[in-house]
Design a protein around this motif. Structure first.
Motif, mmCIF file in Angstrom:
data_model
loop_
_atom_site.group_PDB
_atom_site.id
_atom_site.type_symbol
_atom_site.label_atom_id
_atom_site.label_comp_id
_atom_site.label_asym_id
_atom_site.label_seq_id
_atom_site.Cartn_x
_atom_site.Cartn_y
_atom_site.Cartn_z
ATOM 1 N N VAL A 159 -0.274 -2.814 8.111
ATOM 2 C CA VAL A 159 1.017 -2.455 8.280
ATOM 3 C C VAL A 159 2.281 -3.130 7.742
ATOM 4 O O VAL A 159 3.318 -2.838 7.113
ATOM 5 N N HIS A 160 2.164 -4.747 7.863
ATOM 6 C CA HIS A 160 3.178 -5.627 7.214
ATOM 7 C C HIS A 160 3.080 -5.417 5.816
ATOM 8 O O HIS A 160 4.190 -5.376 5.279
ATOM 9 N N LEU A 161 1.990 -5.618 5.201
ATOM 10 C CA LEU A 161 1.802 -5.392 3.734
ATOM 11 C C LEU A 161 2.383 -4.262 3.225
ATOM 12 O O LEU A 161 3.329 -3.925 2.221
ATOM 13 N N PHE A 162 2.101 -3.134 4.057
ATOM 14 C CA PHE A 162 2.634 -1.635 3.657
ATOM 15 C C PHE A 162 4.296 -1.780 3.623
ATOM 16 O O PHE A 162 4.931 -1.411 2.538
ATOM 17 N N LYS A 163 4.868 -2.315 4.697
ATOM 18 C CA LYS A 163 6.159 -2.351 4.953
ATOM 19 C C LYS A 163 7.007 -3.194 3.765
ATOM 20 O O LYS A 163 8.024 -2.623 3.359
ATOM 21 N N GLY B 294 5.608 -12.733 5.462
ATOM 22 C CA GLY B 294 5.142 -13.556 6.417
ATOM 23 C C GLY B 294 5.840 -15.109 6.226
ATOM 24 O O GLY B 294 6.724 -15.231 5.739
ATOM 25 N N ALA B 295 4.940 -16.127 6.092
ATOM 26 C CA ALA B 295 5.328 -17.634 5.922
ATOM 27 C C ALA B 295 4.806 -17.849 4.607
ATOM 28 O O ALA B 295 5.161 -19.293 4.141
ATOM 29 N N LYS B 296 4.537 -17.162 3.708
ATOM 30 C CA LYS B 296 3.957 -17.364 2.285
ATOM 31 C C LYS B 296 4.468 -16.343 1.127
ATOM 32 O O LYS B 296 4.720 -15.319 1.547
ATOM 33 N N PRO B 297 4.848 -17.104 0.019
ATOM 34 C CA PRO B 297 5.121 -16.260 -1.194
ATOM 35 C C PRO B 297 3.779 -15.501 -1.592
ATOM 36 O O PRO B 297 2.847 -16.224 -1.625
ATOM 37 N N ILE B 298 4.072 -14.318 -1.900
ATOM 38 C CA ILE B 298 2.915 -13.523 -2.379
ATOM 39 C C ILE B 298 2.551 -13.577 -3.873
ATOM 40 O O ILE B 298 3.762 -13.902 -4.653
ATOM 41 N N ARG B 299 1.550 -13.775 -4.471
ATOM 42 C CA ARG B 299 1.189 -13.856 -5.845
ATOM 43 C C ARG B 299 0.521 -12.354 -6.120
ATOM 44 O O ARG B 299 -0.297 -12.216 -5.439
ATOM 45 N N LEU B 300 1.102 -11.768 -7.114
ATOM 46 C CA LEU B 300 0.406 -10.436 -7.567
ATOM 47 C C LEU B 300 -0.159 -10.375 -8.846
ATOM 48 O O LEU B 300 0.043 -11.055 -9.795
ATOM 49 N N ARG B 301 -1.078 -9.580 -8.887
ATOM 50 C CA ARG B 301 -1.768 -9.215 -10.113
ATOM 51 C C ARG B 301 -2.499 -7.739 -10.022
ATOM 52 O O ARG B 301 -2.847 -7.369 -9.115
ATOM 53 N N LYS B 302 -2.688 -7.183 -11.174
ATOM 54 C CA LYS B 302 -3.292 -5.796 -10.998
ATOM 55 C C LYS B 302 -4.852 -6.045 -10.720
ATOM 56 O O LYS B 302 -5.292 -6.984 -11.108
ATOM 57 N N ALA C 274 -0.739 3.465 0.186
ATOM 58 C CA ALA C 274 -1.458 2.885 1.151
ATOM 59 C C ALA C 274 -1.501 1.089 0.778
ATOM 60 O O ALA C 274 -1.144 0.775 -0.018
ATOM 61 N N ALA C 275 -1.588 0.417 2.093
ATOM 62 C CA ALA C 275 -1.844 -1.058 1.619
ATOM 63 C C ALA C 275 -2.975 -1.471 2.653
ATOM 64 O O ALA C 275 -3.380 -1.026 3.722
ATOM 65 N N LYS C 276 -4.004 -2.232 2.179
ATOM 66 C CA LYS C 276 -5.129 -2.743 2.700
ATOM 67 C C LYS C 276 -5.230 -4.309 2.766
ATOM 68 O O LYS C 276 -5.398 -4.842 1.747
ATOM 69 N N ARG D 218 10.802 -1.362 -0.736
ATOM 70 C CA ARG D 218 11.264 -1.235 -2.284
ATOM 71 C C ARG D 218 10.915 -0.016 -3.005
ATOM 72 O O ARG D 218 11.486 0.386 -3.914
ATOM 73 N N PHE D 219 9.566 0.626 -2.503
ATOM 74 C CA PHE D 219 9.169 1.638 -3.498
ATOM 75 C C PHE D 219 8.604 2.716 -2.591
ATOM 76 O O PHE D 219 7.846 2.524 -1.798
ATOM 77 N N ASP D 220 9.296 3.810 -2.601
ATOM 78 C CA ASP D 220 8.920 4.801 -1.831
ATOM 79 C C ASP D 220 7.388 5.643 -2.401
ATOM 80 O O ASP D 220 6.894 6.667 -1.807
ATOM 81 N N SER D 221 6.893 5.095 -3.187
ATOM 82 C CA SER D 221 5.726 5.860 -3.814
ATOM 83 C C SER D 221 4.492 4.688 -3.232
ATOM 84 O O SER D 221 3.297 5.095 -3.662
#
Length: 88
Positions: free
Chosen positions: A9-13, A63-71, A24-26, A18-21
């Protein structure tokens, strides 16, 4: 690189703000302990939002950490690993 306190739920929110599209988040958890493994996946209904999210959300504090993203990459079978298994 998710904070271990982050749940689905935190990841989803975090993304849905920022994105209405966001569909899901897991967050991936250890099946034995139930503890987060520190990574997850976000699915979008609009493919063009993926690249925008990668640019805009990279390094954002969740949360307490910056996220790192990749496809996400599709899994490919390892050399010598069977594609299917059958019974005895």
């Amino acid at each position: 690189n998710l904070d271990f306190s982050i749940a689905d739920v935190h990841l989803f929110k975090a993304f849905a703000k920022r994105f209405d599209s966001v569909a899901a988040a897991k967050v991936i958890v250890d099946p034995v302990t139930g503890n987060s493994r520190g990574y997850g996946f976000v699915r979008f209904t609009e493919p063009e939002h993926i690249e925008v999210a990668l640019a805009q959300m990279q390094g954002l504090m969740v949360g307490a950490k910056p996220i790192r993203l990749r496809k996400a990459q599709a899994l490919t079978p390892r050399a010598g690993a069977p594609l299917t298994t059958s019974g005895p």
